[in-house]
Motif scaffolding. Structure first.
Motif, PDB file in Angstrom:
ATOM      1  N   ASP A 150      31.779  -8.208 -12.070  1.00 27.83           N
ATOM      2  CA  ASP A 150      31.998  -6.761 -12.064  1.00 27.83           C
ATOM      3  C   ASP A 150      32.382  -6.284 -10.675  1.00 27.83           C
ATOM      4  N   THR A 151      33.447  -5.507 -10.600  1.00 27.91           N
ATOM      5  CA  THR A 151      33.872  -4.938  -9.327  1.00 27.91           C
ATOM      6  C   THR A 151      33.814  -3.418  -9.403  1.00 27.91           C
ATOM      7  N   TYR A 152      33.915  -2.799  -8.258  1.00 33.72           N
ATOM      8  CA  TYR A 152      33.777  -1.354  -8.127  1.00 33.72           C
ATOM      9  C   TYR A 152      34.760  -0.615  -9.037  1.00 33.72           C
ATOM     10  N   ASN A 153      34.214   0.293  -9.839  1.00 30.01           N
ATOM     11  CA  ASN A 153      35.054   1.135 -10.687  1.00 30.01           C
ATOM     12  C   ASN A 153      34.261   2.396 -11.015  1.00 30.01           C
ATOM     13  N   ARG A 154      34.366   3.365 -10.137  1.00 30.70           N
ATOM     14  CA  ARG A 154      33.565   4.579 -10.291  1.00 30.70           C
ATOM     15  C   ARG A 154      34.062   5.472 -11.417  1.00 30.70           C
ATOM     16  N   GLU A 155      35.254   5.193 -11.900  1.00 30.30           N
ATOM     17  CA  GLU A 155      35.811   5.994 -12.995  1.00 30.30           C
ATOM     18  C   GLU A 155      35.248   5.578 -14.346  1.00 30.30           C
ATOM     19  N   LYS A 156      34.598   4.437 -14.392  1.00 31.97           N
ATOM     20  CA  LYS A 156      34.096   3.888 -15.652  1.00 31.97           C
ATOM     21  C   LYS A 156      32.594   4.156 -15.773  1.00 31.97           C
ATOM     22  N   ASN A 157      32.176   4.787 -16.867  1.00 30.54           N
ATOM     23  CA  ASN A 157      30.761   5.096 -17.064  1.00 30.54           C
ATOM     24  C   ASN A 157      29.874   3.856 -16.983  1.00 30.54           C
ATOM     25  N   GLY A 158      30.376   2.763 -17.558  1.00 25.74           N
ATOM     26  CA  GLY A 158      29.604   1.526 -17.561  1.00 25.74           C
ATOM     27  C   GLY A 158      29.974   0.584 -16.443  1.00 25.74           C
ATOM     28  N   GLY A 159      30.724   1.079 -15.466  1.00 24.90           N
ATOM     29  CA  GLY A 159      31.149   0.232 -14.357  1.00 24.90           C
ATOM     30  C   GLY A 159      30.212   0.327 -13.172  1.00 24.90           C
ATOM     31  N   ARG A 160      30.504  -0.471 -12.154  1.00 24.90           N
ATOM     32  CA  ARG A 160      29.722  -0.426 -10.928  1.00 24.90           C
ATOM     33  C   ARG A 160      30.285   0.684 -10.046  1.00 24.90           C
ATOM     34  N   HIS A 161      29.379   1.542  -9.592  1.00 28.02           N
ATOM     35  CA  HIS A 161      29.802   2.697  -8.814  1.00 28.02           C
ATOM     36  C   HIS A 161      29.539   2.524  -7.323  1.00 28.02           C
ATOM     37  N   GLY A 162      28.839   1.473  -6.932  1.00 33.93           N
ATOM     38  CA  GLY A 162      28.721   1.159  -5.517  1.00 33.93           C
ATOM     39  C   GLY A 162      27.439   1.576  -4.833  1.00 33.93           C
ATOM     40  N   GLY A 163      26.520   2.231  -5.550  1.00 33.93           N
ATOM     41  CA  GLY A 163      25.236   2.565  -4.940  1.00 33.93           C
ATOM     42  C   GLY A 163      24.502   1.303  -4.506  1.00 33.93           C
ATOM     43  N   ASP A 164      23.692   1.405  -3.465  1.00 34.17           N
ATOM     44  CA  ASP A 164      23.063   0.204  -2.923  1.00 34.17           C
ATOM     45  C   ASP A 164      21.757   0.536  -2.203  1.00 34.17           C
ATOM     46  N   ILE A 165      21.128  -0.501  -1.651  1.00 35.90           N
ATOM     47  CA  ILE A 165      19.834  -0.330  -0.978  1.00 35.90           C
ATOM     48  C   ILE A 165      19.974   0.547   0.256  1.00 35.90           C
ATOM     49  N   LYS A 166      21.041   0.353   1.003  1.00 31.37           N
ATOM     50  CA  LYS A 166      21.226   1.192   2.194  1.00 31.37           C
ATOM     51  C   LYS A 166      21.327   2.661   1.806  1.00 31.37           C
ATOM     52  N   GLY A 167      21.965   2.935   0.678  1.00 38.83           N
ATOM     53  CA  GLY A 167      22.046   4.314   0.212  1.00 38.83           C
ATOM     54  C   GLY A 167      20.672   4.901  -0.071  1.00 38.83           C
ATOM     55  N   ILE A 168      19.757   4.068  -0.578  1.00 40.19           N
ATOM     56  CA  ILE A 168      18.387   4.541  -0.809  1.00 40.19           C
ATOM     57  C   ILE A 168      17.695   4.809   0.513  1.00 40.19           C
ATOM     58  N   VAL A 169      17.771   3.839   1.434  1.00 35.17           N
ATOM     59  CA  VAL A 169      17.108   3.985   2.735  1.00 35.17           C
ATOM     60  C   VAL A 169      17.624   5.225   3.466  1.00 35.17           C
ATOM     61  N   ASP A 170      18.911   5.469   3.361  1.00 30.63           N
ATOM     62  CA  ASP A 170      19.507   6.623   4.041  1.00 30.63           C
ATOM     63  C   ASP A 170      18.932   7.952   3.563  1.00 30.63           C
ATOM     64  N   HIS A 171      18.337   7.959   2.355  1.00 31.70           N
ATOM     65  CA  HIS A 171      17.858   9.219   1.786  1.00 31.70           C
ATOM     66  C   HIS A 171      16.351   9.217   1.524  1.00 31.70           C
ATOM     67  N   LEU A 172      15.623   8.367   2.229  1.00 32.55           N
ATOM     68  CA  LEU A 172      14.165   8.364   2.071  1.00 32.55           C
ATOM     69  C   LEU A 172      13.543   9.648   2.608  1.00 32.55           C
ATOM     70  N   ASP A 173      14.127  10.228   3.632  1.00 28.39           N
ATOM     71  CA  ASP A 173      13.602  11.502   4.129  1.00 28.39           C
ATOM     72  C   ASP A 173      13.701  12.579   3.053  1.00 28.39           C
ATOM     73  N   TYR A 174      14.792  12.546   2.292  1.00 27.73           N
ATOM     74  CA  TYR A 174      14.959  13.493   1.184  1.00 27.73           C
ATOM     75  C   TYR A 174      13.828  13.342   0.170  1.00 27.73           C
ATOM     76  N   LEU A 175      13.519  12.094  -0.182  1.00 26.31           N
ATOM     77  CA  LEU A 175      12.470  11.851  -1.168  1.00 26.31           C
ATOM     78  C   LEU A 175      11.103  12.241  -0.626  1.00 26.31           C
ATOM     79  N   GLU A 176      10.851  11.923   0.635  1.00 25.08           N
ATOM     80  CA  GLU A 176       9.570  12.283   1.233  1.00 25.08           C
ATOM     81  C   GLU A 176       9.384  13.793   1.268  1.00 25.08           C
ATOM     82  N   GLU A 177      10.420  14.509   1.671  1.00 26.84           N
ATOM     83  CA  GLU A 177      10.337  15.971   1.728  1.00 26.84           C
ATOM     84  C   GLU A 177      10.183  16.575   0.333  1.00 26.84           C
TER      85      GLU A 177
END
Length: 616
Positions: A150-177
């Motif tokens: 599977d390769t990146y395909n954000r236009e496809k509902n069942g495709g890979r959209h590219g979210g990742d662990i770094k994206g989670i870490v980048d927004h931990l302050d959001y979750l904490e707040e």
């Protein structure tokens, strides 16, 4: 000079032979272990071409307690006892015809101090469920990876959209707040299922984070970053099945490593056959042993090799990544005896840990059967050892109660009736309560983004017994229509991708409606953090009248009164009806508005409004 050259040549040949022989091992699992573990006898899987033709021995004085060969010569299962072993390197010699052909090092690491006594999540926590592929793309460079279909395909509902662990870490302050204390991510292990891998429940390597999410080290760092914020990490673990692309499925150690009919047969999904005293053997067989879907071969936990592999793998991840809990997918589809042994082994290793099982049933007695020390399970002499289950019957009621008028069993009576059956559960404070998850309809779709319905629903799950779980995006009013497919209830979080038209992670950019949802959620969840009566207080509920539900949480001198007015009109309550819970209190503070509330003869509650009153 000639002698020196000859010696160098022999040394080079020896190194080459050693490298060549060791290269014959394609996999060693677990890749290492720890000294001082409760599970001190470990079974190491050595995998390589005709590896079973070798004799194996240890150079160190560590007992080999068993060597298991199977009908597939590419596997060798070697058990060793590490109870008396210290941290360090062990050396496995692989021999043929009395000669060592190669040596494989195996490390026993030093265990983190007090690892055994790690505290799991509990009713003081608020759990946030997200799908990493749909949350935030922190590293676009790993959106597509060579070797993974599977390769990146954000236009496809069942495709890979590219979210990742770094994206989670980048927004931990959001979750904490926001007020979140615990993060549950859907699986992050490698899934090479072609065409539909973004959900990651059809795993192809369970010792490896999917490179499209990051690395094992990235996952470990996620736990570390959460712990810096006094937050917890829960791994979504799958015991029931792997993906058809899993490397072991493609070269089975034994024919019965997976359940075969022969080959594929789909589950009938009738989990009630697991405890039905009248169930036909065939029906039970197709429930527990049938495959969840064709791309997910069903693991046979009756096979000791499978069961031990799963136990060791789960413990390895807990120890390696410093996890605080597990959520187990399709828990009640597993072999019943096998899954209880798996769960007990984890809890024996970590007595204060927590595991919640997905038991998607619609009857409290049937759900309660799966919780540890259930009296219902005991009728059949069965104990899962599973600390927590998911309150699907409450979820069922939440999908309709706020759009209903009050009747004998409609509207807020659905909430009341759900808790009436709490006597069935051994531990009601260890139930996961939720408005929605990644498999259900979106709450804000069902209620057409009605902020009042959201306030009533979130207040209920945040103040009743149990552990509240929020699904990503609920806090900004995200929608998703289950009828359009799973992809629609797993939409991308707005702002998680560079170039998104709107960044809902930032208050200054969110729409007015999104901020209404967010602000309410933030206020409620952050108040809950220190509300000990909500975490562990006694629940006393009153029969709803006029579609108004009132309950109290009491712990020592702390008293919290919760009122949910599910009417389109203002309601005035006669407080004498609640005198046994109000006792001598004459006033309180309404948490959501900050107003002082007099508790005299009556209480006026605005239409479609929750109130949380901390009694003086």
């Amino acid at each position: 000079m000639i002698k020196t050259i000859k010696n160098l040549f022999l040394l080079a040949c020896f190194c080459l032979l050693g490298f060549s022989g060791n290269a014959q091992l394609k996999k060693v699992e677990p890749p290492y272990w720890w000294a001082g573990m409760e599970k001190s006898e470990i079974q190491i899987l050595f995998y390589g071409k005709d590896i079973a033709d070798y004799k194996v021995s240890l150079q160190e004085d560590v007992p080999i307690t068993g060597i298991r060969k199977t009908e597939n010569p590419n596997y060798l299962f070697v058990s060793i006892e590490t109870a008396q072993a210290s941290a360090g390197i062990l050396h496995f010699d692989f021999s043929k015809k009395g000669k060592v052909k190669f040596t494989r090092d195996y490390e026993l690491k030093e265990r983190t101090a007090d690892s055994k006594n790690r505290e799991g999540y509990d009713s003081s926590d608020v759990m946030y469920l997200l799908m990493p592929d749909r949350f935030a793309n922190g590293n676009p460079d790993n959106d597509s990876v060579d070797g993974l279909t599977d390769t990146y395909n954000r236009e496809k509902n069942g495709g890979r959209h590219g979210g990742d662990i770094k994206g989670i870490v980048d927004h931990l302050d959001y979750l904490e707040e926001l007020g979140v204390t615990t993060l549950w991510s859907t699986p992050l292990l490698e899934d090479n299922d072609p065409g539909y891998s973004y959900h990651t429940y059809a795993q192809s390597d369970v010792y490896k984070i999917d490179p499209r999410y990051g690395s094992n080290e990235d996952y470990k760092n996620l736990a570390s970053e959460l712990h810096k914020r006094d937050m917890k990490l829960v791994m979504d673990y799958v015991t029931n099945h792997w993906g058809a692309e899993h490397w072991m499925v493609k070269d089975l150690p034994t024919y019965d490593f997976i359940n075969q009919f022969p080959g594929y047969a789909q589950s009938n999904y009738r989990m009630e056959t697991q405890f039905d005293p009248h169930a036909a053997h065939r029906d039970h067989h197709y429930c527990a042993d049938g495959w969840f879907v064709k791309t997910m071969p069903d693991l046979n936990q009756k096979n000791p090799l499978v069961l031990n592999y799963l136990i060791q793998n789960a413990i390895w991840w807990i120890e390696y990544a410093d996890l605080d809990g597990l959520r187990v997918d399709t828990y009640s589809y597993n072999d019943k005896e096998g899954i209880s042994k798996w769960t007990k082994a984890i809890m024996d290793e970590y007595p204060n840990f927590n595991i919640v099982g997905e038991v998607w049933l619609h009857d409290q007695a049937q759900i309660a059967y799966w919780q540890k020390d259930s009296k219902i399970g005991a009728i059949q002499n069965y104990n899962t050892y599973l600390p927590s289950v998911m309150d699907f019957t409450l979820h069922d009621g939440l999908t309709s109660m706020f759009s209903e008028k009050g009747g004998w069993d409609t509207g807020m009576k659905k909430a009341y009736n759900n808790f009436v059956n709490d006597f069935l559960y051994p531990d009601t404070n260890n139930l996961l309560v939720f408005l929605e998850n990644h498999d259900t309809g979106r709450f804000n779709e069902i209620y057409d983004q009605d902020i009042n319905a959201y306030k009533l629903g979130l207040t209920l799950i945040a103040t009743t017994r149990g552990i509240p779980q929020l699904y990503y995006g609920s806090e900004i009013g995200m929608r998703g229509d289950k009828a359009k497919g799973d992809g629609d209830i797993r939409r991308d979080f707005p702002g998680g991708w560079e170039g998104d038209a709107l960044n809902a992670f930032k208050a200054s950019v969110r729409t007015e409606q999104q901020n209404q949802f967010y602000d309410f959620t933030q206020k409620l969840l952050n108040w809950r953090k220190s509300a000990k009566a909500i975490h562990s207080g006694i629940l006393t509920q009153y029969i709803p009248e006029n579609n108004v539900y009132v309950f109290f949480r009491s712990l020592n001198d702390a008293q919290v009164m919760v009122v949910l007015n599910n009417n389109d009109e203002v309601q005035t309550l006669d407080l004498s009806r609640f005198s046994e819970s109000i006792k001598s209190s004459t006033a309180g503070v309404e948490v959501l508005s900050g107003k002082q509330i007099a508790l005299k003869q009556t209480l006026t509650v605005p239409a479609k409004t929750p109130m949380i009153i901390e009694l003086n």
